[in-house]
Design a protein around this motif. Structure first.
Motif, short mmCIF file in Angstrom:
data_model
loop_
_atom_site.label_atom_id
_atom_site.label_comp_id
_atom_site.label_asym_id
_atom_site.label_seq_id
_atom_site.Cartn_x
_atom_site.Cartn_y
_atom_site.Cartn_z
N PRO A 88 0.82 -1.22 0.00
CA PRO A 88 0.00 0.00 0.00
C PRO A 88 0.85 1.26 0.00
O PRO A 88 1.95 1.29 0.57
N GLN A 89 0.33 2.31 -0.63
CA GLN A 89 1.02 3.59 -0.66
C GLN A 89 0.99 4.25 0.72
O GLN A 89 0.02 4.13 1.45
N TYR B 120 17.41 5.08 5.80
CA TYR B 120 16.77 5.84 4.72
C TYR B 120 15.53 6.56 5.26
O TYR B 120 15.34 7.77 5.04
N ILE B 121 14.68 5.81 5.98
CA ILE B 121 13.45 6.39 6.54
C ILE B 121 13.78 7.51 7.53
O ILE B 121 13.15 8.58 7.51
N TYR B 122 14.78 7.29 8.36
CA TYR B 122 15.17 8.30 9.36
C TYR B 122 15.61 9.59 8.68
O TYR B 122 15.18 10.69 9.05
N TYR B 123 16.46 9.48 7.65
CA TYR B 123 16.94 10.67 6.96
C TYR B 123 15.82 11.36 6.18
O TYR B 123 15.77 12.59 6.10
N ILE C 102 5.03 24.49 10.11
CA ILE C 102 4.27 23.29 10.44
C ILE C 102 5.11 22.34 11.30
O ILE C 102 6.29 22.10 11.01
N LYS C 103 4.49 21.81 12.33
CA LYS C 103 5.10 20.76 13.15
C LYS C 103 4.21 19.54 13.11
O LYS C 103 3.03 19.60 13.45
N ARG C 104 4.77 18.44 12.63
CA ARG C 104 4.02 17.18 12.64
C ARG C 104 4.86 16.12 13.35
O ARG C 104 6.04 15.97 13.06
N PHE C 105 4.25 15.39 14.27
CA PHE C 105 4.99 14.47 15.12
C PHE C 105 5.07 13.06 14.54
O PHE C 105 6.09 12.39 14.65
N THR C 106 3.99 12.60 13.97
CA THR C 106 3.91 11.19 13.56
C THR C 106 4.62 10.98 12.23
O THR C 106 4.32 11.62 11.23
N ASN C 107 5.59 10.08 12.25
CA ASN C 107 6.25 9.60 11.05
C ASN C 107 6.72 8.17 11.33
O ASN C 107 6.54 7.65 12.44
N LEU C 108 7.31 7.52 10.33
CA LEU C 108 7.71 6.12 10.53
C LEU C 108 8.83 5.99 11.55
O LEU C 108 8.88 5.00 12.29
N THR C 109 9.73 6.97 11.59
CA THR C 109 10.79 6.92 12.60
C THR C 109 10.19 6.90 14.00
O THR C 109 10.61 6.12 14.87
N TYR C 110 9.18 7.73 14.20
CA TYR C 110 8.52 7.77 15.51
C TYR C 110 7.82 6.45 15.82
O TYR C 110 7.99 5.88 16.91
N LEU C 111 7.07 5.94 14.86
CA LEU C 111 6.28 4.73 15.10
C LEU C 111 7.15 3.49 15.29
O LEU C 111 6.85 2.63 16.13
N LEU C 112 8.24 3.39 14.52
CA LEU C 112 9.07 2.19 14.56
C LEU C 112 10.11 2.21 15.67
O LEU C 112 10.51 1.15 16.17
N ILE C 113 10.56 3.40 16.06
CA ILE C 113 11.68 3.47 16.99
C ILE C 113 11.35 4.27 18.25
O ILE C 113 11.48 3.79 19.38
N LYS C 114 10.88 5.50 18.09
CA LYS C 114 10.77 6.42 19.22
C LYS C 114 9.58 6.15 20.13
O LYS C 114 9.67 6.33 21.35
N LYS C 115 8.47 5.72 19.57
CA LYS C 115 7.22 5.62 20.33
C LYS C 115 7.36 4.77 21.58
O LYS C 115 6.94 5.18 22.68
N TYR D 260 7.25 7.25 1.73
CA TYR D 260 7.85 6.02 2.27
C TYR D 260 7.85 4.90 1.25
O TYR D 260 8.51 3.87 1.45
N GLN D 261 7.11 5.07 0.16
CA GLN D 261 7.13 4.06 -0.89
C GLN D 261 8.55 3.84 -1.41
O GLN D 261 8.89 2.72 -1.83
N PHE D 262 9.39 4.85 -1.36
CA PHE D 262 10.74 4.74 -1.93
C PHE D 262 11.67 3.86 -1.08
O PHE D 262 12.28 2.92 -1.62
#
Length: 363
Positions: free
Chosen positions: A9-10, A143-146, A241-254, A14-16
């Protein structure tokens, strides 16, 4: 089954990194799914139960489009809320529609288990070495972190760019270069090089600009089409703009910060609320402390964890004098209505900001 073709899924850009990971692990073709459109959500909605989450419908629409284009190996994640059931239910629906494929669920029972994941990939690539598997996983994380770090720079500055589209054009070049990196060292060098380029892009940013935090459900935060490019709309109003949720947050930081957040919001809730509910209560307090001018909360219509969190978020925002707007999205949402609400919210926070500035000048 004929030769294998992979699809997933798109989810924004992050598709890249995901596509690069799947290619390097399987040496199989990974489908370029077309960008999400109204057709995608219409396909998903047509074949989904009425009461299911909107992200489920987007994902199902992605899968139908991919299967029609020749995909026969589907990857789905899962975990956190009803998302944990997506893979099983979507597989049943797609098989009932007559499609022939295999479904691989990456996260099962809310945990990413690398041993089971490695076994899934060895079925697609019997020659895959364990060392290669972990190395490619690590490269994907980097890659996702950067990518997330670059996005943070963009959100803070894109609303004030002097040359239109300069940030998004440079981001495309950054992604193209990252796609061609073969190791973590080259990825780190590329990130540092492009970070300097992003910071050198000309902007005209007032010292006391409007600042807005975007909080809410994870899919509507990370998939731009799900909110009709909300962040681009905010940037057009010259807002940081400040947005908190990203894959780095979900996979590592949360997992690391949840105990801290739970302690900080104990005045408002004693328990986790599911998915990102508790996180969003904490974010209201953080945005207030850091002098943001307003908050936008986004969620799919019917998102149970966010519905449970809404009264608490409203109370926290009211007690901290934070203007907040709640936006729910489904297949019936019209961009015109969204634009009208954002215009009204902008006027509200602009007037509040001017009054604050007047008080400061008088004092």
């Amino acid at each position: 089954m004929s030769s294998k073709v992979i699809a997933f899924p798109q989810l924004g850009d992050y598709q890249f990194p995901i596509k690069k990971l799947l290619k390097n692990l399987t040496h199989l073709p990974v489908l370029d799914i077309p960008p999400i459109t109204k057709k995608t959500i219409q396909l998903g909605s047509k074949n989904s139960p009425d009461s299911v989450c909107v992200p489920f419908k987007y994902n199902l629409g992605n899968f139908i489009e991919a299967l029609e284009m020749g995909a026969n190996v589907l990857f789905q994640a899962g975990g956190g809320c009803r998302y944990r059931y997506y893979a099983e239910v979507q597989e049943t629906i797609l098989r009932d529609l007559g499609y022939d494929f295999s479904m691989i669920q990456i996260i099962e029972k809310d945990h990413l288990r690398f041993r089971e994941l490695y076994q899934h990939f060895t079925k697609l690539n019997p020659n895959l070495k364990r060392r290669t598997f972990y190395h490619q996983i690590l490269m994907a994380f980097v890659y996702i972190y950067y990518l997330d770090k670059i996005d943070e720079i963009i959100r803070a500055r894109i609303g004030f760019e002097v040359t239109p589209n300069s940030f998004l054009k440079l981001k495309k070049r950054f992604i193209a270069r990252m796609d061609n990196c073969n190791g973590i060292i080259s990825m780190s060098r590329t990130y540092r090089k492009f970070k300097k380029r992003f910071l050198k892009l000309k902007i005209d940013k007032p010292k006391n600009c409007l600042k807005v935090g975007v909080i809410g459900e994870l899919y509507t935060a990370m998939e731009p089409f799900a909110t009709y490019e909300l962040e681009k709309m905010l940037a057009s109003y010259h807002i940081e703009i400040k947005r908190f949720t990203n894959l780095t947050y979900l996979l590592i930081k949360k997992a690391l910060v949840t105990p801290f957040m739970k302690h900080k919001v104990k005045k408002y809730c004693q328990y986790t609320l599911g998915a990102d509910g508790l996180d969003n209560v904490y974010r209201v307090l953080w945005l207030s402390k850091h002098k943001y001018d307003g908050i936008i909360h986004t969620k799919p219509t019917g998102c149970t964890p966010e519905i449970g969190a809404l009264p608490i978020i409203m109370k926290a925002a009211k007690e901290n004098n934070m203007p907040i707007i709640f936006l729910s999205f489904d297949e019936q949402t019209a961009v015109e209505g969204l634009t009208t609400r954002i215009e009204a919210f902008y006027d509200l926070i602009q007037i509040k900001k001017e009054k604050q500035n007047d008080r400061i000048l008088r004092n």
